[in-house]
Design an enzyme around this catalytic site. Structure first.
Site, PDB file in Angstrom:
ATOM      1  CD  GLU A 156      45.543  47.097  52.913  1.00 54.28           C
ATOM      2  OE1 GLU A 156      44.758  46.199  52.514  1.00 54.28           O
ATOM      3  OE2 GLU A 156      45.521  48.258  52.452  1.00 54.28           O
ATOM      4  CG  ASP A 164      36.483  41.719  54.954  1.00 58.98           C
ATOM      5  OD1 ASP A 164      35.723  42.150  54.058  1.00 58.98           O
ATOM      6  OD2 ASP A 164      37.673  41.439  54.777  1.00 58.98           O
ATOM      7  CD  GLU A 189      41.041  46.562  54.860  1.00 57.76           C
ATOM      8  OE1 GLU A 189      40.118  46.405  54.045  1.00 57.76           O
ATOM      9  OE2 GLU A 189      42.160  46.052  54.736  1.00 57.76           O
ATOM     10  CD  GLU A 190      37.555  44.683  57.582  1.00 57.83           C
ATOM     11  OE1 GLU A 190      38.315  44.517  56.605  1.00 57.83           O
ATOM     12  OE2 GLU A 190      36.445  45.239  57.476  1.00 57.83           O
ATOM     13  CG  ASP A 210      43.995  43.841  55.607  1.00 62.64           C
ATOM     14  OD1 ASP A 210      44.286  43.988  54.397  1.00 62.64           O
ATOM     15  OD2 ASP A 210      42.876  43.450  56.007  1.00 62.64           O
ATOM     16  CG  LEU A 230      39.579  38.142  55.221  1.00 61.40           C
ATOM     17  CD1 LEU A 230      39.365  38.429  53.750  1.00 61.40           C
ATOM     18  CD2 LEU A 230      40.415  36.915  55.397  1.00 61.40           C
ATOM     19  CG  ASP A 231      45.563  41.415  51.532  1.00 57.09           C
ATOM     20  OD1 ASP A 231      46.258  40.631  50.858  1.00 57.09           O
ATOM     21  OD2 ASP A 231      45.196  42.532  51.111  1.00 57.09           O
ATOM     22  CG  ASP A 270      37.268  48.516  50.760  1.00 54.66           C
ATOM     23  OD1 ASP A 270      38.376  48.235  51.266  1.00 54.66           O
ATOM     24  OD2 ASP A 270      37.109  49.384  49.886  1.00 54.66           O
TER      25      ASP A 270
HETATM   26  P1  FBP Z   1      41.429  44.366  51.124  1.00 53.15           P
HETATM   27  O1  FBP Z   1      42.369  44.336  52.260  1.00 53.15           O
HETATM   28  O2  FBP Z   1      40.174  45.056  51.459  1.00 53.15           O
HETATM   29  O3  FBP Z   1      41.237  43.060  50.510  1.00 53.15           O
HETATM   30  O4  FBP Z   1      42.079  45.321  49.960  1.00 53.15           O
HETATM   31  C1  FBP Z   1      43.275  45.179  49.430  1.00 53.15           C
HETATM   32  C2  FBP Z   1      43.271  44.421  48.110  1.00 53.15           C
HETATM   33  O5  FBP Z   1      42.246  43.483  48.041  1.00 53.15           O
HETATM   34  C3  FBP Z   1      44.611  43.769  47.851  1.00 53.15           C
HETATM   35  O6  FBP Z   1      44.747  42.562  48.512  1.00 53.15           O
HETATM   36  C4  FBP Z   1      44.616  43.609  46.349  1.00 53.15           C
HETATM   37  O7  FBP Z   1      45.902  43.562  45.794  1.00 53.15           O
HETATM   38  C5  FBP Z   1      43.846  44.836  45.885  1.00 53.15           C
HETATM   39  O8  FBP Z   1      43.123  45.333  47.027  1.00 53.15           O
HETATM   40  C6  FBP Z   1      42.872  44.511  44.797  1.00 53.15           C
HETATM   41  O9  FBP Z   1      42.301  45.715  44.378  1.00 53.15           O
HETATM   42  P2  FBP Z   1      41.623  45.812  42.918  1.00 53.15           P
HETATM   43  O10 FBP Z   1      40.438  44.915  42.957  1.00 53.15           O
HETATM   44  O11 FBP Z   1      41.288  47.270  42.774  1.00 53.15           O
HETATM   45  O12 FBP Z   1      42.658  45.383  41.950  1.00 53.15           O
END
Ligand code: FBP
Length: 335
Positions: free
Chosen positions: A278, A70, A93-94, A114, A116-117, A64
């Protein structure tokens, strides 16, 4: 605000009294997570004013594009435990590898996170979050980072998330129920706002990126059609809510019922979400509140991770809704 309000610190210390063998390290660890969350909440809320939006131009271990927040969030979480002797190793995650925390080889806990989600929401003022899981060390002596981190989610001793949105909320579970705390910025304290959270058995919301549904298993598409049918007796049609942040969609499911799912698709043959930092922490927490979390086939907390950044299909939320998703996936019908 009443002076009787219960702070996160007081709640954690009162919980500690139920463990005569406690050394105080676990409590200090949870309080330190609260500290990191306060810092992040402050910086995230003014990121646009201090140049913390946008991309850093690097990719994270799962490919990503990394946002400035992040990297910043990862640094805040890692720095919050540096020199504390509370955490021996951190998987994030990072970070490609598990970080062994210098000088903390004797520490008794492991942190997975994680930081920063919901990265796609950072620059559009959308909800974002931080996810964390805590394990007790398996071994003593020199830290074997891989074996300490590749553990079944059921071995966690605590897990939770922080949601940065209209308010900042920290929700955690550590074996005696699930509790939510809202940050009072003036006081600078997380105050108990959601006591002993119980996830409703069934809801009327579902969260999924339907734009990807063309790739999904036909039975998952049947399930969505079923949810969209008109039948007031079964609270259908459900409403679709998808925030782009797993933490925010799980928080809604936890408080109001419903479910979130991210099945495999062409771009994510094993699903998108990462098991270790996650899915496993959120599964531990949602189950502690009476909800359910699986791959659609297997219980998430029973899965043995094979590698740190492993992805899995994920469905989580109200127990009856997740059971129905599983029944559809297996049989193509509600039960
Ligand atoms: P991150 O931790 O990199 O943000 O990835 C997870 C995530 O962003 C979730 O929070 C979210 O539900 C999903 O991925 C969104 O994915 P998409 O854009 O494919 O729907």
């Amino acid at each position: 605000m009443s002076s009787k309000a219960i702070t996160l610190g007081r709640h954690v210390l009162e919980d500690e009294k139920q463990h005569p063998e406690a050394t105080g390290e676990f409590s200090a660890l949870l309080i330190q997570i609260g500290y990191a969350a306060k810092l992040l909440s402050r910086e995230i809320s003014r990121a646009a004013l201090i140049g913390k939006l946008g991309l850093v131009g690097e990719k994270n271990p799962t490919g990503d594009s990394q946002k400035v927040l992040d990297v910043y969030s990862n640094d805040v979480v890692v720095d919050a435990f540096a020199g504390t002797g509370l955490v021996a190793a951190i998987a994030s995650e990072e970070m490609q590898k598990v970080k062994v925390v210098e000088g903390s080889e004797q520490a008794r806990y492991i942190l997975v996170t994680d930081p920063l989600d919901g990265s796609s929401n950072t620059d559009i003022n959308g909800s974002i979050g931080t996810i964390f899981g805590i394990y007790r060390r398996k071994n003593h002596g020199p830290v074997d980072p891989i074996s300490e981190v590749l553990r079944k989610g059921a071995e966690q001793v605590a897990a939770g998330y922080v949601m940065y949105s209209t308010s900042t909320v920290l929700v955690y579970a550590c074996g005696h129920g699930v509790f939510g705390f809202t940050l009072d910025r003036e006081v600078g304290e997380f105050l108990l706002s959601h006591d002993n959270i119980r996830c409703p058995g069934r809801g009327h919301y579902y969260s999924a990126n339907l734009a990807r549904s063309v790739d999904w298993h036909p039975n998952v598409r049947k399930y969505i059609n079923y949810l969209n049918e008109n039948d007031p007796h079964t609270s259908r049609p459900y409403s679709l809510r998808y925030t782009g942040a797993l933490v925010a969609d799980v928080h809604r499911s936890l408080i109001e019922g419903g479910l979130y799912f991210y099945p495999p698709d062409t771009g994510h043959k094993d699903g998108k979400l990462r098991l270790v930092y996650e899915c496993a922490p959120l599964a531990y927490l949602v189950e502690a509140a009476g909800g359910r979390a699986s791959t659609g086939m297997e219980r998430i907390v029973d899965l043995q991770p094979q590698e740190i950044h492993q992805r899995v299909p994920f469905v989580v939320g109200s127990a009856l809704d997740v059971e129905q998703y599983e029944a559809f996936l297996k049989h193509g019908r509600p039960e």
